[in-house]
Scaffold this motif. Sequence first.
Motif, PDB file in Angstrom:
ATOM      1  N   UNK A   7       0.791  -1.155   0.030  1.00  0.00           N
ATOM      2  CA  UNK A   7       0.128  -0.163  -0.073  1.00  0.00           C
ATOM      3  C   UNK A   7       0.907   1.291   0.053  1.00  0.00           C
ATOM      4  N   UNK A   8       0.260   2.321  -0.868  1.00  0.00           N
ATOM      5  CA  UNK A   8       0.962   3.630  -0.669  1.00  0.00           C
ATOM      6  C   UNK A   8       0.432   4.473   0.508  1.00  0.00           C
ATOM      7  N   UNK A   9       1.107   4.678   1.403  1.00  0.00           N
ATOM      8  CA  UNK A   9       0.801   5.280   2.601  1.00  0.00           C
ATOM      9  C   UNK A   9       1.757   6.356   3.022  1.00  0.00           C
ATOM     10  N   UNK A  10       1.719   7.485   2.238  1.00  0.00           N
ATOM     11  CA  UNK A  10       2.893   8.547   2.270  1.00  0.00           C
ATOM     12  C   UNK A  10       3.101   9.262   3.662  1.00  0.00           C
ATOM     13  N   UNK A  11       3.968   9.613   4.122  1.00  0.00           N
ATOM     14  CA  UNK A  11       4.149  10.319   5.244  1.00  0.00           C
ATOM     15  C   UNK A  11       3.695  11.632   5.133  1.00  0.00           C
ATOM     16  N   UNK A  12       3.073  12.092   6.093  1.00  0.00           N
ATOM     17  CA  UNK A  12       2.497  13.459   6.057  1.00  0.00           C
ATOM     18  C   UNK A  12       2.221  14.078   7.539  1.00  0.00           C
ATOM     19  N   UNK A  13       1.891  15.535   7.597  1.00  0.00           N
ATOM     20  CA  UNK A  13       1.767  16.014   8.693  1.00  0.00           C
ATOM     21  C   UNK A  13       0.642  15.210   9.677  1.00  0.00           C
TER      22      UNK A  13
END
Length: 265
Positions: free
Chosen positions: A148-154
């Motif tokens: 899965x694409x689970x991008x890092x973010x705020x």
Amino acid sequence: MASQALPVRGARLGRQLTSGPVPAGFVPAARRESYDTVRAAVLLLPGGDALSTRRRSPLAVAAMLPLGRRLVRAGRGEGLAAHVVHYRFRGWNGGHAHPAQDASWAVDEVVRRYGDIPVCLVGMDMGGRAALHAAGHAAVSSVVAIAPWLPAGTEPDPVRQLIGRQALIVHGTNDRDTDPELSYRFAERAKKVNRDVCRFEVHTDGHDLHDHRSEVAAVTADFVLGTLLGRALARPVADALAAPPPLGLRMPLAVGFGRTSGLHH
């Protein structure tokens, strides 16, 4: 991104999958009767891009077909149907989260067509994120997220929608497109609110999981058939669900998984 600038286009369900390619013009009796016999459904969610309002990708849809046909072949006798979801747009598109919205719409459509049946969402890449986001739908009983694409973010991706669902994440340790450590962190947060979460690591494999494709398909089939149709889960899957972190979230996917259980084809 202004929503009014987006093309007007609807999501849709691909036709109900069969266990193999269907000759042009041929409609088998099993399909003609499917609306009366479906007892559970799998929705397959393809990958995509972070930002794009282009039409859905035919290649991403095609990549889901072998897994979908395998699931139908294994579960059709017990009333399992499978459809690929055709997104409105190729991209996630920030806060719009278009594929997650389309996944929720698709579950509604399954309920409209087949009635009150359990649904499993199976997604790859961006589709894995969409599956995890849409898990809160009342008809969803389980979720599979592959690489899965689970991008890092705020703001971390939500996990409370997984409460009451069973969830499987599968990720290659050498994935250079979607970070496996981020899927581990997601699984770790999800496990705190829902014990029915497990994660398998495919050692030395990359984003496409090409070297262990059969094992990935086998563990997915085992989980889907177990959570939707009540079949007994394979021992490694049951152990992963029962184990506390990090063990149950870094479970190695064994070479040859599924061969002895008849899930390896």
